[in-house]
Each structure stands twice: as C-alpha cells, then as structure tokens.
Enzyme design. Structure first.
Site, PDB file in Angstrom:
ATOM      1  N   ASP A  12       0.897  -1.366   0.024  1.00 41.93           N
ATOM      2  CA  ASP A  12      -0.022  -0.043  -0.099  1.00 41.93           C
ATOM      3  C   ASP A  12       0.757   1.227  -0.237  1.00 41.93           C
ATOM      4  O   ASP A  12       2.274   1.103   0.116  1.00 41.93           O
ATOM      5  CB  ASP A  12      -0.735  -0.074   1.042  1.00 41.93           C
ATOM      6  N   SER A  13       0.386   2.445  -0.272  1.00 38.59           N
ATOM      7  CA  SER A  13       1.142   3.716  -0.115  1.00 38.59           C
ATOM      8  C   SER A  13       1.493   3.691   1.293  1.00 38.59           C
ATOM      9  O   SER A  13       2.522   4.736   1.444  1.00 38.59           O
ATOM     10  CB  SER A  13       0.139   4.722  -0.434  1.00 38.59           C
ATOM     11  N   CYS A  75      -4.255  -1.304  -1.899  1.00 40.48           N
ATOM     12  CA  CYS A  75      -4.505   0.284  -2.236  1.00 40.48           C
ATOM     13  C   CYS A  75      -5.192   0.289  -3.259  1.00 40.48           C
ATOM     14  O   CYS A  75      -5.120  -0.159  -4.570  1.00 40.48           O
ATOM     15  CB  CYS A  75      -3.142   0.591  -2.539  1.00 40.48           C
ATOM     16  N   GLU A 154      -2.015   8.290   8.303  1.00 38.54           N
ATOM     17  CA  GLU A 154      -0.645   7.961   8.343  1.00 38.54           C
ATOM     18  C   GLU A 154       0.016   8.514   9.213  1.00 38.54           C
ATOM     19  O   GLU A 154       1.185   7.981   9.814  1.00 38.54           O
ATOM     20  CB  GLU A 154      -0.111   8.399   6.893  1.00 38.54           C
ATOM     21  N   CYS A 186     -10.788   3.318   0.253  1.00 41.62           N
ATOM     22  CA  CYS A 186      -9.461   3.556   0.373  1.00 41.62           C
ATOM     23  C   CYS A 186      -9.217   2.813   1.660  1.00 41.62           C
ATOM     24  O   CYS A 186      -9.876   2.914   2.520  1.00 41.62           O
ATOM     25  CB  CYS A 186      -9.129   4.991   0.918  1.00 41.62           C
ATOM     26  N   HIS A 188      -7.096   2.889   3.768  1.00 41.20           N
ATOM     27  CA  HIS A 188      -6.820   3.625   5.114  1.00 41.20           C
ATOM     28  C   HIS A 188      -8.007   3.771   5.934  1.00 41.20           C
ATOM     29  O   HIS A 188      -7.970   3.844   7.471  1.00 41.20           O
ATOM     30  CB  HIS A 188      -6.140   4.998   4.799  1.00 41.20           C
TER      31      HIS A 188
HETATM   32  N1  DGL Z   1      -4.669   3.418   0.901  1.00 42.99           N
HETATM   33  C1  DGL Z   1      -4.783   4.049  -0.461  1.00 42.99           C
HETATM   34  C2  DGL Z   1      -5.895   3.560  -1.231  1.00 42.99           C
HETATM   35  O1  DGL Z   1      -6.577   2.571  -0.831  1.00 42.99           O
HETATM   36  C3  DGL Z   1      -4.667   5.532  -0.595  1.00 42.99           C
HETATM   37  C4  DGL Z   1      -3.904   6.457   0.518  1.00 42.99           C
HETATM   38  C5  DGL Z   1      -2.969   7.456  -0.281  1.00 42.99           C
HETATM   39  O2  DGL Z   1      -3.458   8.531  -0.916  1.00 42.99           O
HETATM   40  O3  DGL Z   1      -1.787   7.264  -0.444  1.00 42.99           O
HETATM   41  O4  DGL Z   1      -6.481   4.213  -2.006  1.00 42.99           O
END
Ligand code: DGL
Length: 256
Positions: A12-13, A75, A154, A186, A188
């Site tokens: 993931d990011s 992600c 984050e 997302c 997160h």
């Molecule tokens: N966790 C990422 C997603 O599912 C996005 C977070 C980011 O913008 O880096 O899209």
C-alpha cells in the site's frame, strides 16, 4: 523452497493496507505475509497516475525479489493506476487488487445516496468510472474525494478534533439529505470507521477488504498455491520510511 510455502506480498502507499492484511490473516492463518508500506512516498492519491504507476512497479519489484507466490495490491489508488500493467508484467503469479465495494452498497437497497469515499486518483480513473457506469442506474452514487484524509491516518490520527472537523465538513451536507450507505474506497479509512459512524449514525459502512481476501483465497486454491504445512504463518512488516514509528503504527493498526 516449495512454491506453496512462499509468502504472499502485500503493499500500500502506507499503513492503510494493514486493514486488508488483517482480514487475510483471519481467513488464511497458515499463510505467511510480507507487508510493504510505502510511507516515504505517501500519499499516492493526489499524485499523477504515472507517478503512482511507477511507484507501484518499484514496490512490486521489491516484493518479487523476496520470492512471493502472490501479490496483493492493498491500495485502491495503486489498483486503479497500475493493476492491468502489473498483471501483464508479473503473469507468473496471481496479482489481486482492491476496488470500492459498490455492489454490496447498492444491494442494500436503502433510501438515500451511496457515498464513495476515496482518493482523487481512484475516483478519476477509468477503472472506477467503468464500475460507476455499471451501477449508476441502480442507485444514486456520489463519489466523494477525500484528499488529506489518508495523510491524517498515516500520521496516526485516528480520532480527535482535527479528524472530526474533516469528516463533518465532508459528510454533514449528505447526512442532512440522507445517506443510504458509505463505501470506504481507500484502505486507510476502515481505521476511522467508528469516527465516521459517529457522524453518519446508523448508516452501513462497507469496505472491500473481505472481497479482496476471498478473491485471493480463490486464486490460491485454483492455482494449487495454498500453504498446506498446517503451521501458523508469519507476518513481516516493512516500510520505505526508515522510521520505527511507522512499524509501530502498523503493528498497532494490526491489533485494533
Ligand atoms: N490506501 C490508499 C488507497 O486505498 C490511498 C492512500 C493514499 O492516498 O496514499 O487508495
């Protein structure tokens, strides 16, 4: 090492994909996982599609070198930008992505708008717009870009005033006119599910992690890649930001 005993790579990011890893550990307890959070380059969701694609390849290559037997793009943003190309490049292993769970949201058949909370890249990309076209006639779907929200998570902000203000500004206009369901597009966002529920009271909140993990399991079975050792698998968490805080935050998120 026998291919079945190799680990499954997740990325993931940043720490968001831990929400998917958590589900995977529940339904695939004998598998070993390597999770890579690219927090050094987070957020992905406000970058150009090309930049996200390039980062996705960089991280995938790192995991491939660790001899993974399957790759999970945990992600939504990276899936939107790169899944097609990743599947072409790594055609020897299954590559599983995640996308906003529109289907279960629409199928609730509740009155009101279906809100899709996600990053700007996810909502602008072709993949999401194809999905939107498929369900458009069945419900009133509202894409709700949330730039800045993954950044709060984050930073380890999972509650408190700043987060509450952000969510109120995004959600209250829809609370007043009626929300059918909220889709967390997302990875997160599941970590702030309770905070969302405080504002959008009694609204079902749906995320795609279970669907993704079920798809992973199906692929492992189909390709005879399931770990049959009968032993409990291991989890290794890595992060591009060489800061112990990210590893600590990842473990904390894994345990809540
Ligand atoms: N966790 C990422 C997603 O599912 C996005 C977070 C980011 O913008 O880096 O899209």
């Amino acid at each position: 090492m026998e291919i079945q005993n190799r680990p499954i790579g997740f990325f993931d990011s940043g720490v968001g994909g831990i929400s998917v890893l958590k589900e995977a550990m529940k339904i695939l307890p004998n598998e070993s996982f390597i999770y890579y959070g690219d927090s050094k380059n987070a957020p992905y969701g406000t970058k150009t599609v090309d930049a996200v694609r390039q980062l996705s390849f960089q991280v995938s290559e790192f995991l491939i070198e660790k001899h993974i037997k399957a790759l999970v793009v945990a992600c939504n943003t990276a899936t939107s930008a790169a899944i097609k190309d990743l599947r072409i490049k790594y055609r020897n292993i299954p590559v599983i992505g995640i996308e906003p769970a529109l289907k279960p949201a629409v199928e609730t058949n509740r009155v009101g708008k279906v809100l899709i909370m996600a990053t700007p890249v996810t909502l602008e990309e072709k993949k999401f717009n194809n999905l939107l076209r498929r369900y458009k006639g069945m419900a009133e779907i509202v894409p709700l870009p949330c730039p800045g929200l993954a950044e709060l998570i984050e930073a380890g902000i999972l509650n408190g005033r700043e987060l509450e203000d952000y969510l109120k500004e995004k959600l209250l206009p829809y609370v007043h006119i009626g929300i059918s369901t909220i889709v967390l597009g997302c990875t997160h966002y599941p970590f702030i599910r309770d905070e969302i529920a405080k504002i959008a009271v009694d609204v079902p909140i749906i995320d795609g992690s279970m669907g993704t993990v079920k798809q992973l399991k199906r692929k492992l079975i189909m390709l005879n890649l399931l770990n049959k050792s009968g032993q409990k698998g291991s989890v290794e968490i890595l992060n591009s930001l060489e800061d112990k805080r990210m590893i600590d935050l990842s473990h904390k998120l894994l345990s809540i």
